[in-house]
Design a protein around this motif. Structure first.
Motif, short mmCIF file in Angstrom:
data_model
loop_
_atom_site.label_atom_id
_atom_site.label_comp_id
_atom_site.label_asym_id
_atom_site.label_seq_id
_atom_site.Cartn_x
_atom_site.Cartn_y
_atom_site.Cartn_z
N UNK A 45 6.57 9.85 -22.39
CA UNK A 45 5.62 10.35 -21.55
C UNK A 45 6.31 10.27 -20.22
N UNK A 46 7.17 9.47 -19.62
CA UNK A 46 7.88 9.50 -18.34
C UNK A 46 9.00 10.09 -18.41
N UNK A 47 9.51 10.73 -19.52
CA UNK A 47 10.95 11.47 -19.47
C UNK A 47 10.95 12.53 -18.94
N UNK A 48 9.88 13.40 -18.62
CA UNK A 48 9.83 14.64 -17.95
C UNK A 48 9.62 14.52 -16.58
N UNK A 49 10.10 13.37 -15.75
CA UNK A 49 9.65 13.25 -14.46
C UNK A 49 10.93 14.17 -13.96
N UNK A 50 10.65 15.04 -12.88
CA UNK A 50 11.29 15.82 -12.43
C UNK A 50 11.69 15.64 -11.08
N UNK A 78 0.90 -1.31 -0.14
CA UNK A 78 0.03 0.11 0.03
C UNK A 78 0.73 1.17 0.11
N UNK A 79 1.95 1.12 0.65
CA UNK A 79 2.84 2.13 0.77
C UNK A 79 3.40 2.49 -0.70
N UNK A 80 3.77 1.62 -1.21
CA UNK A 80 4.24 1.40 -2.77
C UNK A 80 3.30 2.11 -3.71
N UNK A 81 1.90 1.60 -3.55
CA UNK A 81 0.89 2.07 -4.38
C UNK A 81 0.82 3.92 -4.23
N UNK A 82 0.80 4.16 -2.73
CA UNK A 82 0.62 5.66 -2.63
C UNK A 82 1.98 6.31 -3.22
N UNK A 83 2.97 5.92 -2.96
CA UNK A 83 4.23 6.52 -3.82
C UNK A 83 3.93 6.72 -5.04
N UNK A 84 3.72 5.56 -5.91
CA UNK A 84 3.39 5.58 -7.31
C UNK A 84 2.04 6.73 -7.65
N UNK A 85 1.08 6.65 -6.67
CA UNK A 85 0.16 7.77 -7.06
C UNK A 85 0.90 9.20 -6.99
N UNK A 86 1.47 9.36 -5.96
CA UNK A 86 2.13 10.67 -5.74
C UNK A 86 3.06 10.78 -7.04
N UNK A 87 3.71 10.13 -7.34
CA UNK A 87 4.68 10.24 -8.62
C UNK A 87 3.80 10.57 -9.85
N UNK A 112 0.88 11.95 -10.01
CA UNK A 112 0.02 13.18 -9.88
C UNK A 112 1.08 14.28 -9.77
N UNK A 113 2.09 14.29 -9.26
CA UNK A 113 3.21 15.31 -9.12
C UNK A 113 4.32 15.37 -10.17
N UNK A 114 4.43 14.31 -11.04
CA UNK A 114 5.28 14.16 -12.02
C UNK A 114 6.66 13.83 -11.35
N UNK A 115 6.91 13.43 -10.03
CA UNK A 115 8.10 13.35 -9.36
C UNK A 115 8.72 12.22 -9.54
#
Length: 119
Positions: A114-119, A67-76, A78-81
């Protein structure tokens, strides 16, 4: 499974299915807003999760970790982090090192522009 779900939701009677739903305390040790895969009663009013009882500690630890992994993935997402994407991968129980997580993330970014712009 999908046909049974549609039939129950469409008013074709009650059914019991294992679904991914908002917890609502079906798994008492998990947050109420977490999505969990549990038995549900389904009818035209929707899916209602059934309480599953106490979860053994080692299974609960794995559930919480995923669940922690899933939440980090959602944050990534939604924030492009990139940092959160890397955190999601490095935290996953099947990823054995930070180096492996970095390689996987670089591979995903190469395969999906589309993942290349992760900052």
């Amino acid at each position: 499974m999908a046909l049974r779900l549609m039939k129950a939701l469409g008013g074709g009677g009650e059914d019991r299915l294992i679904l991914n739903v908002r917890n609502r305390n079906a798994v008492a040790e998990m947050p109420a807003d977490a999505v969990v895969e549990v038995p549900c009663v389904v009818d035209r009013n929707g899916a209602r999760p059934l309480a599953v009882g106490a979860v053994e500690p080692h299974f609960l630890a794995l559930m919480r970790q995923v669940k922690t992994v899933e939440r980090a993935a959602i944050t990534a997402a939604t924030t492009r982090s990139r940092a959160h994407a890397l955190l999601a991968l490095v935290s996953h129980p099947l990823v054995d090192s930070a180096a492996a997580a970095e390689r996987a993330l670089d591979g995903y970014a190469a395969a999906f522009p589309e993942l290349a712009d992760l900052a």
